[in-house]
Design an enzyme around this catalytic site. Structure first.
Site, short mmCIF file in Angstrom:
data_model
loop_
_atom_site.label_atom_id
_atom_site.label_comp_id
_atom_site.label_asym_id
_atom_site.label_seq_id
_atom_site.Cartn_x
_atom_site.Cartn_y
_atom_site.Cartn_z
N TRP A 99 10.32 -1.29 -5.76
CA TRP A 99 9.77 -0.56 -5.08
C TRP A 99 9.30 0.77 -4.05
CZ3 TRP A 99 5.74 -3.91 -6.92
CH2 TRP A 99 4.59 -3.83 -5.99
N GLU A 111 -9.71 -7.23 -5.96
CA GLU A 111 -8.93 -6.25 -5.70
C GLU A 111 -10.72 -5.35 -6.06
OE1 GLU A 111 -5.53 -4.79 -5.86
OE2 GLU A 111 -5.75 -4.30 -7.47
N GLU A 134 1.34 2.37 -1.77
CA GLU A 134 2.24 2.08 -1.55
C GLU A 134 3.16 3.06 -3.38
OE1 GLU A 134 1.45 -2.19 -2.68
OE2 GLU A 134 3.36 -2.74 -0.56
N GLU A 135 2.22 4.11 -3.16
CA GLU A 135 2.43 4.86 -4.14
C GLU A 135 3.45 6.46 -3.96
OE1 GLU A 135 -2.08 3.61 -6.81
OE2 GLU A 135 -1.56 5.52 -5.62
N ASP A 161 3.14 5.04 1.06
CA ASP A 161 1.47 5.16 1.82
C ASP A 161 1.05 4.13 1.95
OD1 ASP A 161 1.04 5.30 -1.00
OD2 ASP A 161 -0.86 6.59 -0.44
#
Length: 657
Positions: free
Chosen positions: A181, A468, A240-241, A237
């Site tokens: 991750w 989402e 999550e990228e 960030d």
């Protein structure tokens, strides 16, 4: 909300005279020399709701009915995703906030520290506005987070240096998530602290100061220590990228330390470790401005232009009804924030980017996504971001109404021209006439905010469920994770602000002045399990940090893990092995790495393993490796040993699934 309430706010308060047609001198707008109208209205006898809706002429009707109905659905949607009794998340631990019940395409059946903290902030607000039934959820959350703080994970542990607090997600029962991750993520600790600080102030006001000091402050203190120690270190960030420094994170970090210092003083604790870093964080926050908008991520190679919802969501997270619009905290009504909002929204008006926005008036809300380069699920609008735009505008309108004045400068001019074409730069419009410019601007801002809610209404299914995302082409079908907790929490928060319900102030007095010299900083901190809140009394011997570096060419979807004979390396169990990071991977140097604190002076046996895609078997290295962990340096997180190794053994092949 009744039409009568809206009209109440339209009364002209006769506590000052009008030195001109809705104008006051533009030079009276600094933090140190507030206009007299602003100072008077900080203590206005009118309710916050009346102040927000001061000039609103939006007729009660469809939007009011939708918000009233959907708010109840959204709150139930949040609670259905919290363990142990959430109806859609069987198996979730008590107080564990699950991101979504979705277990495939995508699998969001985990708890994210950030999402959970933002959700709890919305619940704490709702509780403080009178929904006392939510207290049990808040109390369960406190216990769950005290335990989670002690869970050793791929980012590290609570002891000795708090590195494990930067772990972004955990399993539904609160145990470590061991998959590859983007880590660490540094927004979770400050957001969790902010939510718990607000609840702590409520308890103190109700005579429970000692309980806060004994049970809740230790949880908060760990998070504040993490902020003070690592605020100047890069991390992943909001989405999550990409790795770098994130505007959203920096803004939350500053707020957490300001509020943390105030709570520490209220409790009479010796100190707030790390809170002294707040002025430097505030200084750093200003550096995201590029002259037109706030760049979402700096100090990293993102490959993006920087226009990002990160900055709008950061502003609503920092919102304080009593903060002046020129506050360095960058409130929604700040001129740079307004300019940034326009750039962000206008980016998504492009029908080539979002066909669903084709033909919409430039003065009406549109569907909004994360950033224009987004490719996740082909890059679609998000419910929570579109709702965030509405909340941003409600916040700004509330601040103007509370202050009784709106200052327009050259930076914010384009934003205001969309609301009131006749607006002029370098002027301050004040509340006086029922039909004056001030009232027309506030009216237009609230109507503009409502139009974003109407976009969400248009693409919300009849059962009120919020996923989402929704498709960027007609018919705007919901997609990605169903029943997203963050989407529901965003609706609840937006509805509070539209209804004139505001959380307590956190910008105490005038904004902090910037240091003469802005400089990076870090405070070496101590951490301890919050045992009075239910955390296990974990201990650890002295450790030394080892940086494992491996060159290994991999295909997309293949991951590298490190396993070894020590507990920190999973005891040869692949299910507990350490996932390596690939954020520095290039074709020229296919680098995988991870920093791991290991017990000092011990001999560690280890090797690397490849996790294949499509359910294929793992591939182990064909070599055994050994190192001796260096002697420790107390309270140091510095790397004391670095390996530089190359994969030895068979290579993997994509399964084609």
């Amino acid at each position: 909300m009744s039409h009568q309430t809206r009209l109440l706010g339209r009364l002209c308060v006769p506590s000052f005279s009008c030195p001109g047609p809705d104008l006051i001198s533009p030079h009276l707008t600094s933090r140190n020399q507030l206009p007299i109208t602003m100072m008077l209205h900080v203590s206005s006898p009118f309710s916050a709701a009346a102040l927000l809706l001061l000039a609103s002429t939006v007729a009660a009707g469809t939007i009011d009915s939708f918000i009233s109905t959907e708010r109840d659905i959204a709150l139930k949607g949040v609670l259905a995703n919290i363990g142990p009794n959430g109806t859609k998340v069987a198996g979730a631990g008590p107080g564990i906030v699950i991101a979504s019940p979705s277990k495939s395409n995508p699998n969001y059946f985990y708890t994210w520290t950030r999402d959970a903290a933002l959700t709890l902030k919305a619940l704490v607000d709702d509780f403080m506005f009178g929904n006392t039934a939510l207290q049990v959820y808040i109390e369960d959350y406190i216990h769950a987070q005290a335990v989670v703080q002690t869970v050793t994970n791929p980012s590290g542990g609570l002891l000795p240096a708090g590195t494990g607090l930067g772990e972004p997600k955990f399993n539904a029962d609160g145990s470590r998530f061991n998959g590859n991750w983007g880590r660490p993520q540094r927004d979770g600790p400050p957001l969790r602290a902010i939510a718990l600080i607000q609840y702590s102030h409520y308890l103190i006001q109700h005579g429970e100061q000692e309980r806060v000091k004994k049970a809740i402050w230790p949880v908060i203190s760990n998070d504040l220590s993490y902020v003070g120690q690592y605020w100047n270190s890069t991390g992943f960030d909001l989405w999550e990228e990409v790795s770098g420094s994130s505007f959203f994170t920096t803004q939350a970090q500053y707020r957490s330390l300001v509020e943390g210092a105030a709570l520490a003083k209220s409790l009479g604790v010796v100190s707030c470790t790390g809170c002294g870093q707040a002025p430097q964080i505030l200084c750093f926050l200003q550096t995201y401005w590029n002259g037109r908008y706030f760049t979402a991520t700096i100090n990293g190679n993102t490959g993006r232009g920087g226009v990002d919802a990160n900055t709008v969501l950061g502003a609503i997270g920092a919102f304080d009804i009593n903060a002046p619009c020129d506050s360095l905290t960058l409130q929604p009504c700040h001129s740079r924030m307004l300019a940034n909002f326009k750039v962000f929204v206008d980016t998504f008006r492009n029908p080539n980017l979002y066909p669903i926005n084709s033909g919409i008036s430039p003065r009406s809300g549109v569907a909004l996504g994360r950033y224009p380069e987004d490719v996740y699920y082909s890059g679609n609008p998000w419910y929570l971001i579109t709702l965030g735009a509405a909340e941003f505008l409600y916040d700004a309108a509330a601040q103007w109404s509370k202050q009784g004045a709106i200052t327009v400068d050259i930076t914010s001019l384009a934003f205001f021209q969309d609301l009131y074409p006749g607006v002029e730069a370098n002027r301050t419009y004040k509340r006086c006439k029922k039909t004056g410019a001030f009232r027309q601007i506030v009216d237009a801002a609230i109507a503009y905010a409502d139009s974003f809610v109407e976009v969400v209404q248009k693409y919300t299914p009849t059962d009120g469920s919020l996923a989402e995302q929704f498709l960027k082409i007609a018919p705007g079908t919901p997609l990605s994770a169903a029943d997203l907790t963050w989407s529901y929490a965003s609706f609840v928060s937006m509805a509070h602000r539209r209804g004139g319900e505001f959380p307590p102030s956190w910008v105490f007095g005038e904004s902090t002045t910037l240091p003469e010299t802005c400089a990076p900083g870090s405070v070496a901190s101590t951490y301890a399990p919050a045992t009075a809140a239910g955390a296990p009394n974990v201990t650890i011997g002295c450790t030394s940090t080892v940086l494992f570096v491996l060159n290994a060419t991999t295909y997309y979807g293949e991951n590298i893990y490190l396993a070894g004979n020590s507990t920190d390396l999973g005891g040869w169990d692949l299910g507990s092995a350490v996932p390596m990071q690939s954020s520095n991977y290039t074709a020229e140097r296919p680098l995988w790495f991870e920093q791991i604190p290991l017990v000092a002076g011990t001999t560690v046996n280890y090797k690397y393993a490849r996790e294949e895609d499509c359910g294929q078997p793992w591939i182990w290295e064909t070599v055994n490796r050994t190192l001796v962990v260096p002697a420790c340096v107390e309270n140091s997180t510095a790397v004391l040993l670095e390996t530089d190794e190359a994969w030895t053994g068979l290579l993997g092949t994509g399964g084609g699934c």
